[in-house]
Design a protein around this motif. Structure first.
Motif, PDB file in Angstrom:
ATOM      1  N   UNK A 124     -44.363  -6.036   2.596  1.00 53.07           N
ATOM      2  CA  UNK A 124     -44.104  -5.580   1.232  1.00 53.07           C
ATOM      3  C   UNK A 124     -43.810  -4.087   1.140  1.00 53.07           C
ATOM      4  N   UNK A 125     -44.186  -3.340   2.179  1.00 50.97           N
ATOM      5  CA  UNK A 125     -43.804  -1.922   2.209  1.00 50.97           C
ATOM      6  C   UNK A 125     -42.835  -1.685   3.379  1.00 50.97           C
TER       7      UNK A 125
ATOM      8  N   UNK B  28     -44.431  -7.715  -5.361  1.00 49.48           N
ATOM      9  CA  UNK B  28     -43.000  -7.712  -5.038  1.00 49.48           C
ATOM     10  C   UNK B  28     -42.172  -8.521  -6.035  1.00 49.48           C
ATOM     11  N   UNK B  29     -42.860  -9.236  -6.937  1.00 50.96           N
ATOM     12  CA  UNK B  29     -42.154 -10.023  -7.958  1.00 50.96           C
ATOM     13  C   UNK B  29     -42.732  -9.658  -9.329  1.00 50.96           C
TER      14      UNK B  29
ATOM     15  N   UNK C 110     -36.300  -8.082   4.111  1.00 49.52           N
ATOM     16  CA  UNK C 110     -37.510  -7.865   4.930  1.00 49.52           C
ATOM     17  C   UNK C 110     -38.655  -8.778   4.496  1.00 49.52           C
ATOM     18  N   UNK C 111     -38.638  -9.178   3.227  1.00 54.74           N
ATOM     19  CA  UNK C 111     -39.716 -10.039   2.737  1.00 54.74           C
ATOM     20  C   UNK C 111     -39.549 -11.490   3.176  1.00 54.74           C
ATOM     21  N   UNK C 112     -38.438 -11.771   3.852  1.00 54.32           N
ATOM     22  CA  UNK C 112     -38.193 -13.132   4.334  1.00 54.32           C
ATOM     23  C   UNK C 112     -38.279 -13.223   5.851  1.00 54.32           C
TER      24      UNK C 112
ATOM     25  N   UNK D  42     -45.315 -14.383   7.182  1.00 58.86           N
ATOM     26  CA  UNK D  42     -44.340 -15.363   7.674  1.00 58.86           C
ATOM     27  C   UNK D  42     -43.116 -15.449   6.763  1.00 58.86           C
ATOM     28  N   UNK D  43     -42.957 -14.471   5.901  1.00 57.59           N
ATOM     29  CA  UNK D  43     -41.777 -14.457   5.030  1.00 57.59           C
ATOM     30  C   UNK D  43     -41.827 -15.443   3.881  1.00 57.59           C
ATOM     31  N   UNK D  44     -43.035 -15.876   3.526  1.00 53.69           N
ATOM     32  CA  UNK D  44     -43.191 -16.861   2.451  1.00 53.69           C
ATOM     33  C   UNK D  44     -43.710 -16.183   1.186  1.00 53.69           C
TER      34      UNK D  44
END
Ligand SMILES: [Zn+2]
Length: 180
Positions: free
Chosen positions: A51-52, A99-100, A13-15, A145-147
């Protein structure tokens, strides 16, 4: 308000590219409140929908109060943002991402930007932000934008593990898998 679960960077989902918000109602307000609460309890300075797990173009941001930035020290809810101007001046600065967890890096960003967006109630706004807040806005806008911030780092020496004193906090180990 409720604290939402933050997804880690290996979640697909984060991409993905988030979709524009079309409905401005009580549910969006609730989402925004949850995002602010989640950001604060996680000691973050920004949080984006993906992120959620919400693939909508919304992010929140709040940086600690600084004397020379009147926009610091207050929470922002930014919906359907569009960066309309980017300064030629660039600035390298340190970034992390909820997220990281466990990683920081040096990222080159525009010193200031202008954005067009909507408030949580759908009112059109224009903002000019600079310095650290501009960095946060660019980082969060990228999430839509998934970045991820690590995508901007080409030199591995500019990405490093944060030394934790074995406090049991989660560290995202699979950093190499994020290379695009
Ligand atoms: Zn992030």
């Amino acid at each position: 308000m409720a604290v939402r679960k933050i997804l880690y960077a290996d979640n697909p989902k984060l991409r993905q590219k988030a979709k524009k918000v079309k409905v401005f109602g009580p549910q969006l307000r609730q989402l925004a409140n949850d995002m602010i609460e989640t950001m604060r309890v996680s000691n973050g300075v920004g949080l984006a929908g993906p992120q959620i797990g919400v693939l909508q173009r919304i992010f929140v941001a709040e940086i600690p109060e600084e004397d020379d930035d009147p926009l610091s020290g207050k929470p922002f809810v930014i919906v359907n943002p569009e960066i309309t101007k980017r300064s030629a001046e660039m600035e390298e600065g340190q970034e992390g991402c909820l997220s990281i967890p466990g990683w920081l890096g040096e990222v080159n960003r525009h010193h200031s930007i202008e954005i067009k967006a909507r408030t949580v109630t759908g009112k059109p706004i224009k903002m000019k932000v600079s310095g650290f807040l501009a960095r946060v806005f660019q980082h969060e806008n990228d999430h839509l934008d998934g970045i991820l911030f690590v995508d901007h780092i080409k030199d591995p020496e500019k990405l490093w593990r944060v030394q934790t004193e074995d406090d049991g906090s989660y560290v995202f180990e699979d950093i190499n898998a994020l290379a695009v």
